[in-house]
Design a protein around this motif. Structure first.
Motif, mmCIF file in Angstrom:
data_model
loop_
_atom_site.group_PDB
_atom_site.id
_atom_site.type_symbol
_atom_site.label_atom_id
_atom_site.label_comp_id
_atom_site.label_asym_id
_atom_site.label_seq_id
_atom_site.Cartn_x
_atom_site.Cartn_y
_atom_site.Cartn_z
ATOM 1 N N SER A 242 44.147 26.517 61.587
ATOM 2 C CA SER A 242 43.037 25.561 61.526
ATOM 3 C C SER A 242 43.603 24.169 61.306
ATOM 4 C CB SER A 242 42.095 25.921 60.367
ATOM 5 O OG SER A 242 41.190 24.870 60.085
ATOM 6 N N ALA A 243 42.813 23.162 61.628
ATOM 7 C CA ALA A 243 43.224 21.793 61.326
ATOM 8 C C ALA A 243 43.168 21.519 59.827
ATOM 9 C CB ALA A 243 42.329 20.803 62.066
ATOM 10 N N TRP A 244 42.471 22.398 59.080
ATOM 11 C CA TRP A 244 42.322 22.239 57.639
ATOM 12 C C TRP A 244 43.213 23.229 56.907
ATOM 13 C CZ3 TRP A 244 39.373 18.145 56.387
ATOM 14 C CH2 TRP A 244 38.457 17.690 57.338
ATOM 15 N N ASP A 245 43.639 22.851 55.723
ATOM 16 C CA ASP A 245 44.385 23.776 54.879
ATOM 17 C C ASP A 245 43.414 24.711 54.166
ATOM 18 O OD1 ASP A 245 46.960 22.783 55.430
ATOM 19 O OD2 ASP A 245 46.669 21.125 54.042
ATOM 20 N N SER A 246 43.900 25.876 53.784
ATOM 21 C CA SER A 246 43.068 26.879 53.126
ATOM 22 C C SER A 246 43.226 26.805 51.608
ATOM 23 C CB SER A 246 43.464 28.279 53.600
ATOM 24 O OG SER A 246 42.842 29.265 52.805
ATOM 25 N N LEU A 247 42.115 26.915 50.893
ATOM 26 C CA LEU A 247 42.130 26.919 49.428
ATOM 27 C C LEU A 247 41.942 28.329 48.866
ATOM 28 C CD1 LEU A 247 40.011 23.732 48.584
ATOM 29 C CD2 LEU A 247 42.482 23.946 48.848
ATOM 30 N N VAL A 248 42.026 29.350 49.723
ATOM 31 C CA VAL A 248 41.778 30.717 49.263
ATOM 32 C C VAL A 248 42.843 31.168 48.266
ATOM 33 C CG1 VAL A 248 41.577 33.125 49.944
ATOM 34 C CG2 VAL A 248 40.530 31.347 51.352
ATOM 35 N N ALA A 249 44.118 30.971 48.590
ATOM 36 C CA ALA A 249 45.193 31.416 47.692
ATOM 37 C C ALA A 249 45.145 30.702 46.338
ATOM 38 C CB ALA A 249 46.552 31.241 48.359
ATOM 39 N N PRO A 250 45.014 29.367 46.300
ATOM 40 C CA PRO A 250 44.890 28.735 44.981
ATOM 41 C C PRO A 250 43.636 29.169 44.229
ATOM 42 C CG PRO A 250 44.665 27.098 46.746
ATOM 43 C CD PRO A 250 45.167 28.353 47.369
ATOM 44 N N MET A 251 42.561 29.509 44.961
ATOM 45 C CA MET A 251 41.349 29.975 44.289
ATOM 46 C C MET A 251 41.578 31.335 43.633
ATOM 47 S SD MET A 251 38.247 29.590 43.323
ATOM 48 C CE MET A 251 37.288 28.383 44.254
ATOM 49 N N VAL A 252 42.301 32.230 44.299
ATOM 50 C CA VAL A 252 42.620 33.527 43.694
ATOM 51 C C VAL A 252 43.411 33.330 42.410
ATOM 52 C CG1 VAL A 252 43.980 35.634 43.985
ATOM 53 C CG2 VAL A 252 42.541 34.824 45.855
ATOM 54 N N LEU A 253 44.400 32.468 42.473
ATOM 55 C CA LEU A 253 45.218 32.183 41.295
ATOM 56 C C LEU A 253 44.374 31.564 40.185
ATOM 57 C CD1 LEU A 253 48.130 32.343 40.320
ATOM 58 C CD2 LEU A 253 48.537 30.108 41.349
ATOM 59 N N LEU A 254 43.483 30.655 40.566
ATOM 60 C CA LEU A 254 42.632 29.972 39.598
ATOM 61 C C LEU A 254 41.660 30.935 38.928
ATOM 62 C CD1 LEU A 254 41.924 27.181 38.456
ATOM 63 C CD2 LEU A 254 40.263 26.939 40.308
ATOM 64 N N GLU A 255 41.047 31.815 39.701
ATOM 65 C CA GLU A 255 40.100 32.770 39.124
ATOM 66 C C GLU A 255 40.801 33.741 38.170
ATOM 67 O OE1 GLU A 255 37.740 34.628 42.194
ATOM 68 O OE2 GLU A 255 36.270 33.004 42.012
ATOM 69 N N THR A 256 42.032 34.093 38.494
ATOM 70 C CA THR A 256 42.797 34.966 37.605
ATOM 71 C C THR A 256 43.081 34.261 36.288
ATOM 72 O OG1 THR A 256 43.874 35.910 39.554
ATOM 73 C CG2 THR A 256 44.849 36.414 37.422
ATOM 74 N N LEU A 257 43.422 32.993 36.373
ATOM 75 C CA LEU A 257 43.683 32.212 35.157
ATOM 76 C C LEU A 257 42.421 32.077 34.316
ATOM 77 C CD1 LEU A 257 45.944 29.191 34.720
ATOM 78 C CD2 LEU A 257 43.556 28.899 34.085
ATOM 79 N N ILE A 258 41.285 31.821 34.958
ATOM 80 C CA ILE A 258 40.014 31.705 34.239
ATOM 81 C C ILE A 258 39.699 33.003 33.507
ATOM 82 C CG2 ILE A 258 37.508 31.535 34.564
ATOM 83 C CD1 ILE A 258 38.086 29.560 36.868
ATOM 84 N N ALA A 259 39.935 34.134 34.169
ATOM 85 C CA ALA A 259 39.659 35.437 33.554
ATOM 86 C C ALA A 259 40.504 35.647 32.310
ATOM 87 C CB ALA A 259 39.918 36.551 34.564
ATOM 88 N N GLU A 260 41.768 35.245 32.363
ATOM 89 C CA GLU A 260 42.654 35.439 31.213
ATOM 90 C C GLU A 260 42.300 34.489 30.065
ATOM 91 O OE1 GLU A 260 45.529 36.785 28.619
ATOM 92 O OE2 GLU A 260 44.556 37.713 30.350
ATOM 93 N N VAL A 261 41.972 33.249 30.385
ATOM 94 C CA VAL A 261 41.567 32.304 29.335
ATOM 95 C C VAL A 261 40.286 32.789 28.660
ATOM 96 C CG1 VAL A 261 40.802 29.944 28.853
ATOM 97 C CG2 VAL A 261 42.700 30.336 30.430
ATOM 98 N N GLN A 262 39.358 33.305 29.445
ATOM 99 C CA GLN A 262 38.123 33.857 28.886
ATOM 100 C C GLN A 262 38.431 35.020 27.943
ATOM 101 O OE1 GLN A 262 34.431 34.942 31.353
ATOM 102 N NE2 GLN A 262 35.354 36.925 30.916
ATOM 103 N N GLU A 263 39.356 35.878 28.367
ATOM 104 C CA GLU A 263 39.740 37.024 27.538
ATOM 105 C C GLU A 263 40.319 36.560 26.193
ATOM 106 O OE1 GLU A 263 40.331 41.011 26.469
ATOM 107 O OE2 GLU A 263 39.204 40.151 28.146
ATOM 108 N N GLN A 264 41.196 35.570 26.256
ATOM 109 C CA GLN A 264 41.827 35.077 25.031
ATOM 110 C C GLN A 264 40.843 34.334 24.130
ATOM 111 O OE1 GLN A 264 45.548 32.984 25.495
ATOM 112 N NE2 GLN A 264 46.252 34.322 27.145
#
Length: 290
Positions: A242-264
């Motif tokens: 695509s002419a645009w970059d994808s934010l899917v991979a950083p979103m997966v990483l970000l959601e994982t981080l949010i889940a862990e911060v919530q847990e802590q």
């Protein structure tokens, strides 16, 4: 150290952090259409990645190969196994679409981005970032750019529920220096910056670092200049057809981080969420099906 028993891709991912900028560019070029992209002459492989032939020679030796011929022999072996092995045959994500359809090409690129991104995550860096973000004694500031502000908005919304003292800095406004007045030593500034890297975001990170803030950066495989001011850096692959970059991979990483911060932070987060749900009930923002 690279794993001599792994595939060429495994070795590239394992050694990625030790590669020079030109070698990373070469690694990304090879991985983009792997393994075919590495099967040309050393000159064509170098030209395809826009690097020099000595760069190719140095990188394959860093991966543990005696030279370019041995490197290519490993790629050919993998390609042969991929073609003849039924398990490795391409399975289309959209069954009604041809193999070459954009749905399949895009899905394959996104899945490759996620696999490579997660394979390169430093788990110690991830864990330390979660501890910082869960620490109620530290204020958290979030900033994104023209495209990455969608990630910043998403992260801010969740962090605002999880814990108090979270601020969203609008870096595209000339008012962002006002936010620096309240940043103190030990606070955390989460920055989202992918190519094309933004000058205002770089300057904000530099000035926040001068005030003693710890910078957590979400960027792409080429790394934003903000990395030089950051204690914790998460690089994600973003290339898709695509002419645009994808934010899917950083979103997966970000959601994982949010889940862990919530847990802590759950002891503090749960009563905040309960209070928020009560407010939603009273305001009737959301329709209930009862």
């Amino acid at each position: 150290m690279t794993d001599p028993s792994g595939t060429v891709a495994d070795r590239l991912q394992s050694a990625f952090e030790q590669l020079t900028r030109a070698e990373r560019q070469l690694a990304d070029s090879i991985l983009e259409n792997y393994p075919v992209s590495g099967l040309g002459t050393i000159t064509t492989v170098a030209a395809g990645a826009q690097v020099s032939t000595p760069t190719v020679a140095r990188m394959v030796q860093k991966l543990g190969y005696k030279g370019f011929p041995e490197f290519q022999a490993a790629l050919r072996h993998e390609l042969e196994a991929k073609i003849t092995g039924p398990i490795d045959k391409f399975d289309t994500w959209a069954e009604q679409a041809p193999v070459g359809h954009i749905l399949n090409r895009f899905a394959e690129a996104v899945n490759s981005n996620i696999r490579q991104t997660l394979a390169q995550v430093d788990t110690a860096c991830f864990d330390q970032s979660c501890v910082l973000l869960a620490d109620p004694a530290r204020a958290v500031y979030v900033v994104g750019g023209r495209i990455t502000r969608s990630l910043a908005d998403y992260f801010f919304l969740h962090m605002q529920v999880i814990r108090p003292n979270v601020t969203h800095i609008q870096s595209i406004s000339n008012a962002w220096p006002h936010y620096l007045l309240d940043i103190k030593e030990g606070d955390v500034v989460v920055v989202f910056d992918i190519r094309r890297y933004e000058n205002s975001t770089l300057k904000l990170a530099e000035m926040a670092r001068e005030r003693g803030a710890q910078i957590v950066l979400f960027t792409d495989q080429w790394r934003s200049p903000v990395a030089k001011f950051s204690e914790h850096v998460f690089s994600s692959r973003i290339v898709v057809p695509s002419a645009w970059d994808s934010l899917v991979a950083p979103m997966v990483l970000l959601e994982t981080l949010i889940a862990e911060v919530q847990e802590q932070s759950w002891g503090e987060t749960r009563p905040r969420m309960e209070a928020l749900e009560e407010m939603f009930d009273r305001t009737r923002f959301f329709r209930k099906f009862t």
